[in-house]
Design a protein around this motif. Structure first.
Motif, PDB file in Angstrom:
ATOM      1  N   GLU A  12     -79.363 -22.132   8.892  1.00 11.01           N
ATOM      2  CA  GLU A  12     -78.179 -21.611   7.670  1.00 11.01           C
ATOM      3  C   GLU A  12     -76.816 -21.339   8.588  1.00 11.01           C
ATOM      4  OE1 GLU A  12     -78.025 -18.399   4.641  1.00 11.01           O
ATOM      5  OE2 GLU A  12     -78.992 -20.196   3.596  1.00 11.01           O
ATOM      6  N   LEU A  13     -77.407 -20.068   9.432  1.00 14.39           N
ATOM      7  CA  LEU A  13     -76.076 -19.480  10.159  1.00 14.39           C
ATOM      8  C   LEU A  13     -75.506 -20.273  11.066  1.00 14.39           C
ATOM      9  CD1 LEU A  13     -74.857 -16.784  10.976  1.00 14.39           C
ATOM     10  CD2 LEU A  13     -76.838 -16.577  12.915  1.00 14.39           C
ATOM     11  N   THR A  14     -76.360 -21.325  11.620  1.00  9.08           N
ATOM     12  CA  THR A  14     -75.560 -22.164  12.606  1.00  9.08           C
ATOM     13  C   THR A  14     -74.483 -23.058  11.809  1.00  9.08           C
ATOM     14  OG1 THR A  14     -77.599 -22.088  14.095  1.00  9.08           O
ATOM     15  CG2 THR A  14     -76.040 -23.856  14.324  1.00  9.08           C
ATOM     16  N   LEU A  15     -74.865 -23.460  10.447  1.00 12.58           N
ATOM     17  CA  LEU A  15     -74.093 -24.528   9.988  1.00 12.58           C
ATOM     18  C   LEU A  15     -72.746 -23.656   9.207  1.00 12.58           C
ATOM     19  CD1 LEU A  15     -76.806 -26.611   7.565  1.00 12.58           C
ATOM     20  CD2 LEU A  15     -75.051 -27.485   9.392  1.00 12.58           C
ATOM     21  N   VAL A  16     -73.028 -22.464   8.763  1.00 12.57           N
ATOM     22  CA  VAL A  16     -71.980 -21.773   8.232  1.00 12.57           C
ATOM     23  C   VAL A  16     -71.073 -21.312   9.400  1.00 12.57           C
ATOM     24  CG1 VAL A  16     -71.063 -19.772   7.467  1.00 12.57           C
ATOM     25  CG2 VAL A  16     -73.176 -20.537   6.626  1.00 12.57           C
ATOM     26  N   VAL A  17     -71.525 -21.148  10.671  1.00 13.01           N
ATOM     27  CA  VAL A  17     -70.522 -21.068  11.691  1.00 13.01           C
ATOM     28  C   VAL A  17     -69.842 -22.284  12.017  1.00 13.01           C
ATOM     29  CG1 VAL A  17     -70.458 -20.130  13.979  1.00 13.01           C
ATOM     30  CG2 VAL A  17     -71.750 -19.119  12.507  1.00 13.01           C
ATOM     31  N   LEU A  18     -70.581 -23.391  12.126  1.00 14.46           N
ATOM     32  CA  LEU A  18     -70.070 -24.619  12.644  1.00 14.46           C
ATOM     33  C   LEU A  18     -68.993 -24.934  11.613  1.00 14.46           C
ATOM     34  CD1 LEU A  18     -70.066 -27.047  14.504  1.00 14.46           C
ATOM     35  CD2 LEU A  18     -72.050 -27.859  13.223  1.00 14.46           C
ATOM     36  N   ILE A  19     -69.213 -24.708  10.046  1.00 13.48           N
ATOM     37  CA  ILE A  19     -68.455 -25.175   9.115  1.00 13.48           C
ATOM     38  C   ILE A  19     -66.887 -24.328   9.358  1.00 13.48           C
ATOM     39  CG2 ILE A  19     -68.004 -24.921   6.691  1.00 13.48           C
ATOM     40  CD1 ILE A  19     -70.891 -25.684   6.000  1.00 13.48           C
ATOM     41  N   ILE A  20     -67.190 -23.081   9.634  1.00 11.04           N
ATOM     42  CA  ILE A  20     -65.787 -22.334   9.841  1.00 11.04           C
ATOM     43  C   ILE A  20     -64.990 -23.021  10.831  1.00 11.04           C
ATOM     44  CG2 ILE A  20     -64.992 -20.049  10.694  1.00 11.04           C
ATOM     45  CD1 ILE A  20     -67.577 -18.893   8.968  1.00 11.04           C
ATOM     46  N   VAL A  21     -65.920 -23.307  12.172  1.00 10.26           N
ATOM     47  CA  VAL A  21     -65.047 -23.761  13.340  1.00 10.26           C
ATOM     48  C   VAL A  21     -64.310 -24.978  13.012  1.00 10.26           C
ATOM     49  CG1 VAL A  21     -65.382 -24.638  15.670  1.00 10.26           C
ATOM     50  CG2 VAL A  21     -66.504 -22.442  14.909  1.00 10.26           C
ATOM     51  N   VAL A  22     -65.226 -26.111  12.388  1.00  3.99           N
ATOM     52  CA  VAL A  22     -64.789 -27.104  11.884  1.00  3.99           C
ATOM     53  C   VAL A  22     -63.500 -27.120  10.947  1.00  3.99           C
ATOM     54  CG1 VAL A  22     -65.119 -29.447  11.103  1.00  3.99           C
ATOM     55  CG2 VAL A  22     -66.845 -28.502  12.770  1.00  3.99           C
ATOM     56  N   GLY A  23     -63.789 -26.231   9.895  1.00  2.00           N
ATOM     57  CA  GLY A  23     -62.771 -26.024   9.059  1.00  2.00           C
ATOM     58  C   GLY A  23     -61.515 -25.609   9.659  1.00  2.00           C
ATOM     59  N   LEU A  24     -61.428 -24.822  10.673  1.00  2.00           N
ATOM     60  CA  LEU A  24     -60.110 -24.308  11.140  1.00  2.00           C
ATOM     61  C   LEU A  24     -59.716 -25.495  12.138  1.00  2.00           C
ATOM     62  CD1 LEU A  24     -61.372 -20.765  12.383  1.00  2.00           C
ATOM     63  CD2 LEU A  24     -60.008 -21.432  10.272  1.00  2.00           C
ATOM     64  N   THR A  25     -60.462 -26.088  12.510  1.00  2.00           N
ATOM     65  CA  THR A  25     -60.131 -27.512  13.366  1.00  2.00           C
ATOM     66  C   THR A  25     -59.395 -28.335  12.393  1.00  2.00           C
ATOM     67  OG1 THR A  25     -61.872 -27.221  14.798  1.00  2.00           O
ATOM     68  CG2 THR A  25     -60.784 -29.380  14.694  1.00  2.00           C
ATOM     69  N   PHE A  26     -60.092 -28.280  11.208  1.00  2.00           N
ATOM     70  CA  PHE A  26     -59.193 -29.421  10.177  1.00  2.00           C
ATOM     71  C   PHE A  26     -57.865 -28.714   9.917  1.00  2.00           C
ATOM     72  CE2 PHE A  26     -58.059 -29.733   5.759  1.00  2.00           C
ATOM     73  CZ  PHE A  26     -57.846 -31.105   5.612  1.00  2.00           C
ATOM     74  N   ASP A  27     -57.944 -27.521   9.800  1.00  2.00           N
ATOM     75  CA  ASP A  27     -56.525 -26.873   9.382  1.00  2.00           C
ATOM     76  C   ASP A  27     -55.656 -27.027  10.574  1.00  2.00           C
ATOM     77  OD1 ASP A  27     -55.535 -25.359   7.446  1.00  2.00           O
ATOM     78  OD2 ASP A  27     -55.599 -23.669   8.594  1.00  2.00           O
ATOM     79  N   PHE A  28     -55.908 -27.003  11.843  1.00  2.00           N
ATOM     80  CA  PHE A  28     -55.211 -27.158  12.854  1.00  2.00           C
ATOM     81  C   PHE A  28     -54.325 -28.789  13.042  1.00  2.00           C
ATOM     82  CE2 PHE A  28     -54.364 -28.592  17.242  1.00  2.00           C
ATOM     83  CZ  PHE A  28     -53.525 -27.576  17.695  1.00  2.00           C
ATOM     84  N   THR A  29     -55.380 -29.560  12.634  1.00  2.00           N
ATOM     85  CA  THR A  29     -55.161 -30.915  12.585  1.00  2.00           C
ATOM     86  C   THR A  29     -54.094 -31.218  11.248  1.00  2.00           C
ATOM     87  OG1 THR A  29     -56.948 -31.812  11.017  1.00  2.00           O
ATOM     88  CG2 THR A  29     -57.223 -31.957  13.546  1.00  2.00           C
ATOM     89  N   ASN A  30     -54.438 -30.359  10.294  1.00  3.04           N
ATOM     90  CA  ASN A  30     -53.434 -30.315   8.967  1.00  3.04           C
ATOM     91  C   ASN A  30     -51.962 -30.136   9.368  1.00  3.04           C
ATOM     92  OD1 ASN A  30     -51.807 -29.709   6.663  1.00  3.04           O
ATOM     93  ND2 ASN A  30     -54.045 -29.368   5.592  1.00  3.04           N
ATOM     94  N   GLY A  31     -51.877 -28.835  10.344  1.00  4.40           N
ATOM     95  CA  GLY A  31     -50.657 -28.359  10.687  1.00  4.40           C
ATOM     96  C   GLY A  31     -49.959 -29.244  11.678  1.00  4.40           C
ATOM     97  N   PHE A  32     -50.696 -29.932  12.708  1.00  2.00           N
ATOM     98  CA  PHE A  32     -49.758 -30.959  13.452  1.00  2.00           C
ATOM     99  C   PHE A  32     -49.620 -32.324  12.700  1.00  2.00           C
ATOM    100  CE2 PHE A  32     -54.009 -32.260  15.252  1.00  2.00           C
ATOM    101  CZ  PHE A  32     -53.813 -33.858  15.181  1.00  2.00           C
ATOM    102  N   HIS A  33     -50.228 -32.577  11.650  1.00  2.00           N
ATOM    103  CA  HIS A  33     -50.158 -33.920  11.092  1.00  2.00           C
ATOM    104  C   HIS A  33     -49.247 -33.931   9.970  1.00  2.00           C
ATOM    105  CE1 HIS A  33     -51.010 -36.973   8.045  1.00  2.00           C
ATOM    106  NE2 HIS A  33     -51.830 -37.640   9.103  1.00  2.00           N
ATOM    107  N   ASP A  34     -48.765 -32.509   9.504  1.00  2.00           N
ATOM    108  CA  ASP A  34     -48.120 -32.159   8.238  1.00  2.00           C
ATOM    109  C   ASP A  34     -46.817 -31.420   8.863  1.00  2.00           C
ATOM    110  OD1 ASP A  34     -49.942 -33.774   6.734  1.00  2.00           O
ATOM    111  OD2 ASP A  34     -50.315 -32.044   5.688  1.00  2.00           O
ATOM    112  N   ALA A  35     -46.861 -31.283  10.166  1.00  2.00           N
ATOM    113  CA  ALA A  35     -45.638 -30.432  10.461  1.00  2.00           C
ATOM    114  C   ALA A  35     -44.171 -31.154  10.162  1.00  2.00           C
ATOM    115  CB  ALA A  35     -45.499 -30.429  12.013  1.00  2.00           C
ATOM    116  N   ALA A  36     -44.298 -32.543  10.190  1.00  2.00           N
ATOM    117  CA  ALA A  36     -43.137 -33.154   9.712  1.00  2.00           C
ATOM    118  C   ALA A  36     -42.718 -32.903   8.115  1.00  2.00           C
ATOM    119  CB  ALA A  36     -43.580 -34.635  10.032  1.00  2.00           C
TER     120      ALA A  36
END
Length: 332
Positions: free
Chosen positions: A2-26
């Motif tokens: 459970e701990l591993t999945l939560v940490v992984l979700i946070i990391v992947v979630g922030l990665t998605f947020d990063f892709t959201n930033g460069f995808h939607d910078a325009a």
């Protein structure tokens, strides 16, 4: 596990947020760059800063995404569901960025959540999706088109006797304000979607009881989005700023102002996760159409609309497939 999945979700979630930033910078800066109101470097820095501060302006949309889209099981399978939704959305973001298509990161995330939830046989709040996703998705571009058209029509009438060169110079300066407003609105809207998913994971794991957003989540998401925005997204900037319609500073100002108005209204009053991409694209179409309908490159606009329609499936189907594979491998 459970701990591993939560940490992984946070990391992947922030990665998605990063892709959201460069995808939607325009979304915030394409019009200002294409009209030469701002240089690309200055525009990216300003958009990144405004995205960061915009993330701190509210959490209503985050609570809608966290609690109003799906009901994730409160066990390991629920965490796996959230992780797969993020992976599906990231895949679609990267694919459409590579193709230069300004699709909606927001709807990619929601499509991923729904796709993974269906694969997991979890509950989907269809009424919430209709009220908070489908209707705003249809109405926000329509309002963007009409408002962009109306604002530029008003500008043409108000400045009909002004010297063209002086008017253009003034609106280049004004675009600094309208682009900043778009950047702030993008941070307000899009950062909250990732916040909502991370909070959904925390509630699913039993680490908190409600869908309020902790300060550390807001700060982490704001930083990830700002970093993604600064990294660019020049392919989509070209599509929005030049390929749809030729923009001058007055039209750029009208489009940005119209889009920002829609973003703030839906975030504060409706608390609906609308697409900043759809909104600014529609506003550009509206402002551009004041010249004449043929000034808009409708073929490019049609390809963008097609990508919008495919977004739910483009993120949802991979999310469902990833869930089925991981569920089989882990037995979660």
């Amino acid at each position: 596990m459970e701990l591993t999945l939560v940490v992984l979700i946070i990391v992947v979630g922030l990665t998605f947020d990063f892709t959201n930033g460069f995808h939607d910078a325009a979304n915030a800066i394409a019009t200002s760059i294409s009209t030469r109101a701002l240089t690309p470097r200055v525009a990216l820095v300003m958009a990144a800063v405004m995205n960061f501060f915009g993330a701190f302006l509210g959490t209503g949309v985050a609570e809608t995404v966290g609690s109003g889209i799906i009901g994730a099981p409160e066990d390991t399978s629920g965490l796996l569901l959230v992780l797969c939704a993020l992976l599906g959305a990231i895949g679609w973001n990267v694919f459409t960025w590579w193709r230069g298509l300004p699709t909606s990161s927001s709807h990619a995330l929601i499509g991923g959540l729904v796709g993974a939830a269906l694969a997991a046989s979890a509950s989907v709040h269809w009424s919430g999706i209709v009220d908070k996703v489908i209707l705003p998705m249809l109405l926000s571009p329509l309002v963007g088109v009409l408002l962009g058209y109306a604002l530029h029509t008003a500008i043409l009438w108000i400045f009909r006797r002004a010297t063209p060169r002086r008017t253009v110079r003034r609106f280049r300066m004004a675009q600094t304000v309208s682009a900043a407003a778009m950047g702030l609105g993008h941070g307000l809207q899009d950062a909250q979607k990732t916040m909502g998913v991370i909070v959904l994971a925390l509630v699913t794991a039993g680490w908190q009881d409600d869908f309020s957003v902790p300060t550390w989540v807001i700060a982490a998401v704001a930083a990830a989005m700002a970093a993604g925005t600064y990294s660019g997204g020049r392919r989509i900037i070209t599509t929005l700023g030049r390929r749809i319609v030729h923009l001058d500073p007055p039209r750029g100002f009208a489009a940005e102002t119209a889009a920002a108005t829609v973003l703030y209204t839906t975030a504060f009053l409706v608390k609906a996760p609308i697409s900043t991409t759809q909104t600014i694209t529609a506003a550009i179409l509206g402002a551009g159409a004041t010249r004449r309908a043929s000034a808009v490159r409708w073929q490019v606009a049609r390809s963008i609309v097609t990508a919008w329609v495919l977004t739910f499936f483009g993120a949802g189907v991979p999310a469902a497939a990833i869930y089925l594979v991981l569920h089989h491998l882990t037995g979660a």
